[in-house]
Design a protein around this motif. Structure first.
Motif, PDB file in Angstrom:
ATOM      1  N   SER A 223      -4.863   1.088  -3.743  1.00 19.32           N
ATOM      2  CA  SER A 223      -5.445   0.018  -2.926  1.00 19.32           C
ATOM      3  C   SER A 223      -4.481  -1.161  -2.892  1.00 19.32           C
ATOM      4  N   ASN A 224      -4.696  -2.077  -1.966  1.00 17.51           N
ATOM      5  CA  ASN A 224      -3.822  -3.248  -1.898  1.00 17.51           C
ATOM      6  C   ASN A 224      -4.211  -4.317  -2.913  1.00 17.51           C
TER       7      ASN A 224
ATOM      8  N   VAL B 251      -4.648   6.502   1.563  1.00 19.28           N
ATOM      9  CA  VAL B 251      -4.826   6.136   0.155  1.00 19.28           C
ATOM     10  C   VAL B 251      -4.981   7.401  -0.687  1.00 19.28           C
TER      11      VAL B 251
ATOM     12  N   LEU C 250       0.818  -1.210   0.000  1.00 18.34           N
ATOM     13  CA  LEU C 250       0.000   0.000   0.000  1.00 18.34           C
ATOM     14  C   LEU C 250       0.853   1.262   0.000  1.00 18.34           C
ATOM     15  N   SER C 251       2.047   1.204   0.615  1.00 20.15           N
ATOM     16  CA  SER C 251       2.917   2.384   0.623  1.00 20.15           C
ATOM     17  C   SER C 251       4.371   1.966   0.767  1.00 20.15           C
TER      18      SER C 251
ATOM     19  N   ASN D  42      -0.841   4.222   5.899  1.00 15.13           N
ATOM     20  CA  ASN D  42      -1.917   3.498   5.207  1.00 15.13           C
ATOM     21  C   ASN D  42      -2.918   4.438   4.545  1.00 15.13           C
TER      22      ASN D  42
ATOM     23  N   HIS E 164       2.413   6.023  -2.377  1.00 12.84           N
ATOM     24  CA  HIS E 164       1.179   5.357  -1.955  1.00 12.84           C
ATOM     25  C   HIS E 164       0.439   4.773  -3.149  1.00 12.84           C
ATOM     26  N   ASN E 165      -0.128   3.596  -2.943  1.00 19.04           N
ATOM     27  CA  ASN E 165      -0.924   2.921  -3.945  1.00 19.04           C
ATOM     28  C   ASN E 165      -2.405   3.137  -3.656  1.00 19.04           C
TER      29      ASN E 165
END
Length: 472
Positions: A251-252, A209, A156-157, A207, A248-249
């Motif tokens: 979502s996972n 987003v 996620l990051s 965490n 950062h992404n």
């Protein structure tokens, strides 16, 4: 009222060419299409050597003020026969005395960690001990071709750090941060935030987003996002500095993750011992020219002078809409170009001028009941109005206005003025909303339907070759 600009050289000498074979060949006063090395879209003009001899521009000057002919001075460069030279009228005041050097490059080694709730909040500070972090080369991602360091799917990051050294901060004119990313980032130098894209939080949690997904660009032969930092107070030091970035992404479950940062500097000297030559993909080269003035969008005269103060060429940059240029045609007339060509031969497709007529709508739009008989006026001579009722941009094949338009339901009316030999006027739009039964404010956003539903360009259409995985 009819307003249009045209040029007849024998009566209105807006362009002059003097003894030298250099001329101001094309210029634009409101640019949103062509991008400089900082990622900005400033005004620009172009010089052209139409002679047979190379000409040195050393100590030549250019100005937008007749009473200040030496407003900006060219560095020691030459322009060859049949060569075009692009000059940005940006106000940034750069000649080829500036040197660009890259301090952090694609493939450089970083310290990195996949953070969690136990990651210290001071991880981005210079005195943080990152000896327990892993080491890896950029880019970082899931291994889809642009990644040197593979991180686990579902990450996620990612937090990354790297030090760089500056010999003397007084030599630094600006910092240039280029980042290719999927989907968001925040960047810091010595613990101070210098840039972010697509994420909130001060700072974002490990965490957090992004606001939305963002596709990386380099693998598609695109350009990374660029942020130029010119206010360097309290950010950098002579000696060692620390660059840190949190990526950062969305979502996972996302199919991709990318982070590739570059950090470069613009020097007011030529310290080639600092960093490395910028990679070609950044477009940072030391012969990019920027004047210390901008071209007024309302119009002004550009004049070029040789090293003895003789006026060599001038061009009156006036009466051109945004993203339209004025310049010299192949038969030496002053014309308007709807497709500007900075640094290259002027287009063979040109116009006598640009139509600036303002259309008068008899009703300015908004909510209504009953029926509206809408009249459009303001034209004269050979001008005609063409319009659409489906939110599309009017073109030469759209409906020709000849009588009032009856409106009995919610309708978008978009109209432009056309005249043979002239670039059409800008599109004017009105929205008529029928039978509103509330008192809440109404905001209307208008765009061509193709921007939403076209198979190639529409944002609501997958198209023919979309990725089955989110974000497609």
């Amino acid at each position: 009222m009819r307003i249009r600009l045209f040029y007849i050289l024998s009566f209105l000498p807006l362009f002059h060419s003097f003894s030298q074979t250099i001329r101001i060949n094309e210029a634009i006063s409101s640019n949103s299409v062509f991008i400089d090395e900082d990622g900005d879209s400033p005004d620009w003009f172009e010089l052209y050597n139409y002679g047979s001899q190379e000409i040195s521009l050393n100590n030549w000057t250019v100005s937008d003020k007749d009473d200040n002919p030496d407003k900006w001075t060219f560095p020691d460069i030459s322009i060859s026969p049949n060569e075009y030279l692009l000059v940005w009228a940006s106000g940034k005041d750069r000649g080829n005395s500036n040197t660009f050097r890259t301090l952090i490059n694609w493939g450089d080694e970083f310290k990195y960690i996949i953070p969690d709730s136990n990651t210290p909040s001071n991880w981005k500070n210079p005195n943080f001990d990152d000896s327990g972090w892993q080491s890896g080369k950029s880019g970082f991602g899931y291994g889809d071709g642009d990644d040197e360091t593979i991180i686990p799917n579902g990450t996620l990051s990612l937090f990354i750090r790297k030090t760089f050294t500056l010999n003397d901060v007084n030599d630094i004119e600006s910092l240039i941060l280029d980042v290719d990313y999927d989907d968001a980032f925040v960047a810091y130098i010595n613990g101070i935030e210098i840039a972010r894209r697509n994420i909130g939080g001060n700072p974002p949690l490990y965490n957090s987003v992004p606001f939305t997904d963002h596709e990386s660009a380099l693998y598609r032969n695109g350009m990374p996002d660029r942020i130029t930092i010119t206010n360097l107070d309290d950010i950098i030091n002579s000696g060692e500095n620390t660059f840190a970035l949190q990526a950062h992404n969305v979502s996972n479950t996302s199919s991709d993750f990318t982070i590739i940062p570059f950090l470069s500097v613009s020097l007011n000297g030529s310290d080639t011992n600092l960093g490395v030559t910028p990679p070609e993909i950044l477009g940072l080269n030391s012969d990019v020219l920027h004047t210390n003035f901008k071209i007024s969008s309302s119009g002004e005269n550009l004049s070029l002078y040789d090293d003895n103060g003789n006026k060599i060429s001038e061009l009156n940059v006036i009466g051109i809409p945004a993203d339209v240029s004025i310049g010299i045609s192949n038969n030496n007339n002053i014309v308007h170009f709807s497709n500007p060509t900075p640094g290259f031969e002027n287009s063979l497709n040109y116009f006598q001028g640009s139509n600036l007529t303002n259309i008068i709508f008899s009703n300015e739009g908004g909510s209504f009941t009953g029926e509206i008989s809408l009249s459009l006026s303001g034209t004269s001579g050979n001008e005609v109005i063409r319009y659409t009722l489906d939110a599309s941009e009017p073109d030469q094949n759209s409906l020709l206005y000849s009588e009032p338009i009856d409106i009995k339901e919610t309708t978008v009316v978009r109209a432009r003025v056309f005249e043979t030999g002239y670039i059409p006027s800008y599109t004017q739009s009105r929205v008529y909303i029928y039978n509103v039964n509330h008192t809440l404010p109404i905001i209307s956003l208008i765009t061509d339907p193709d921007n939403l539903f076209d198979n190639d360009d529409g944002i609501y259409v997958f198209g023919d070759s979309y990725d089955q995985n989110y974000p497609h």
